[in-house]
Design a protein around this motif. Structure first.
Motif, PDB file in Angstrom:
ATOM      1  N   ALA A   4     -75.362   3.025  29.759  1.00 51.44           N
ATOM      2  CA  ALA A   4     -75.085   1.698  29.213  1.00 51.44           C
ATOM      3  C   ALA A   4     -75.405   1.686  27.724  1.00 51.44           C
ATOM      4  CB  ALA A   4     -75.931   0.657  29.943  1.00 51.44           C
ATOM      5  N   ASP A   5     -75.007   0.601  27.059  1.00 50.69           N
ATOM      6  CA  ASP A   5     -75.384   0.411  25.656  1.00 50.69           C
ATOM      7  C   ASP A   5     -76.848   0.002  25.558  1.00 50.69           C
ATOM      8  OD1 ASP A   5     -72.792   1.019  24.931  1.00 50.69           O
ATOM      9  OD2 ASP A   5     -72.178  -1.074  24.786  1.00 50.69           O
ATOM     10  N   SER A   6     -77.283  -0.866  26.458  1.00 50.00           N
ATOM     11  CA  SER A   6     -78.698  -1.249  26.543  1.00 50.00           C
ATOM     12  C   SER A   6     -78.953  -1.846  27.915  1.00 50.00           C
ATOM     13  CB  SER A   6     -79.076  -2.252  25.439  1.00 50.00           C
ATOM     14  OG  SER A   6     -78.402  -3.472  25.640  1.00 50.00           O
ATOM     15  N   VAL A  40     -77.830  -5.198  32.481  1.00 51.66           N
ATOM     16  CA  VAL A  40     -77.147  -4.091  31.816  1.00 51.66           C
ATOM     17  C   VAL A  40     -76.093  -4.647  30.868  1.00 51.66           C
ATOM     18  CG1 VAL A  40     -75.736  -2.039  32.206  1.00 51.66           C
ATOM     19  CG2 VAL A  40     -77.528  -2.642  33.839  1.00 51.66           C
ATOM     20  N   LEU A  41     -76.075  -4.130  29.632  1.00 46.68           N
ATOM     21  CA  LEU A  41     -75.079  -4.512  28.638  1.00 46.68           C
ATOM     22  C   LEU A  41     -74.237  -3.281  28.314  1.00 46.68           C
ATOM     23  CD1 LEU A  41     -73.996  -6.638  26.628  1.00 46.68           C
ATOM     24  CD2 LEU A  41     -75.685  -5.788  25.001  1.00 46.68           C
ATOM     25  N   GLY A  42     -72.924  -3.413  28.460  1.00 55.53           N
ATOM     26  CA  GLY A  42     -72.022  -2.308  28.145  1.00 55.53           C
ATOM     27  C   GLY A  42     -72.219  -1.116  29.065  1.00 55.53           C
ATOM     28  N   GLY A  43     -72.320  -1.358  30.358  1.00 55.92           N
ATOM     29  CA  GLY A  43     -72.618  -0.294  31.311  1.00 55.92           C
ATOM     30  C   GLY A  43     -71.383   0.398  31.865  1.00 55.92           C
ATOM     31  N   ASN A 103     -84.147   2.787  27.409  1.00 56.87           N
ATOM     32  CA  ASN A 103     -83.349   2.606  26.199  1.00 56.87           C
ATOM     33  C   ASN A 103     -83.663   3.762  25.259  1.00 56.87           C
ATOM     34  OD1 ASN A 103     -81.847  -0.079  26.328  1.00 56.87           O
ATOM     35  ND2 ASN A 103     -83.866  -0.562  27.152  1.00 56.87           N
ATOM     36  N   ILE A 104     -82.640   4.531  24.934  1.00 58.13           N
ATOM     37  CA  ILE A 104     -82.802   5.773  24.180  1.00 58.13           C
ATOM     38  C   ILE A 104     -82.732   5.537  22.670  1.00 58.13           C
ATOM     39  CG2 ILE A 104     -81.909   8.112  23.852  1.00 58.13           C
ATOM     40  CD1 ILE A 104     -82.882   7.611  26.730  1.00 58.13           C
TER      41      ILE A 104
END
Length: 139
Positions: free
Chosen positions: A8-10, A20-23, A104-105
C-alpha cells in the motif's frame, strides 16, 4: 500460522482494524515513493499466549537481500518486530486469532527495472505464500 501481505501507499492499525490507503499495487517508481506493507497474521489457538518474532526482508529477483548504503555503511533493508496473540475472553478452544500489523516503510531508492519482493519470516521460518512481489518501473 497463516499470514497475508498487501502493499500500500500507507496504512495504520487502530483498535484491531486495518486502514489502508492506496492498497493492492504491484508496481512502483522509478522515483522513490512511500510504501507500506500490511500483514495480517492468523494465529491458531495453540500458538496464542506465545511471543513470536517477525522480520520483513526486501529481496531481489535472485532471493538476495537488497542492500542500502555504500560499502562502509551497507545494510540489508529489513524491518523487525514481535507480537503475542492473547486468547480473547470467551473464545472457544480451537478458534484462531487475527493480528493486523501495518509497516510504513517510507521512500527507498530502489533499483529501476527490477523485480523485488517483501518476504516475511516468523520465528526464523518462512512459507511460499509469505511474500509480496512488485516491480520497480524503468526510467
Amino acid at each position: 500460522m497463516q499470514a497475508q501481505l498487501l502493499l500500500a501507499d500507507s496504512a495504520q492499525v487502530v483498535n484491531g482494524k486495518m486502514y489502508v490507503l492506496g492498497g493492492g499495487w504491484n508496481q512502483i517508481g522509478p522515483k522513490p515513493s512511500a510504501m507500506a506493507v500490511v500483514i495480517r497474521f492468523v494465529v491458531p489457538w495453540d500458538e496464542t499466549n506465545k511471543k513470536h518474532q517477525w522480520v520483513l526482508r526486501l529481496l531481489d529477483e535472485d532471493g538476495r537481500s537488497v542492500i542500502l548504503g555504500n560499502a562502509e555503511n551497507a545494510r540489508p533493508i529489513e524491518v523487525k518486530g514481535q507480537f503475542e496473540a492473547g486468547r480473547p475472553v470467551g473464545s472457544e478452544p480451537g478458534s484462531d486469532t487475527s493480528i493486523p500489523i501495518a509497516v510504513n516503510i517510507g521512500s527507498l531508492p530502489l533499483p529501476a527495472g527490477k523485480r523485488l519482493e517483501w518476504r516475511l519470516f516468523v520465528d526464523e521460518e518462512t512459507q511460499d505464500g509469505w511474500r509480496e512481489p512488485f516491480r520497480v518501473r524503468s526510467e
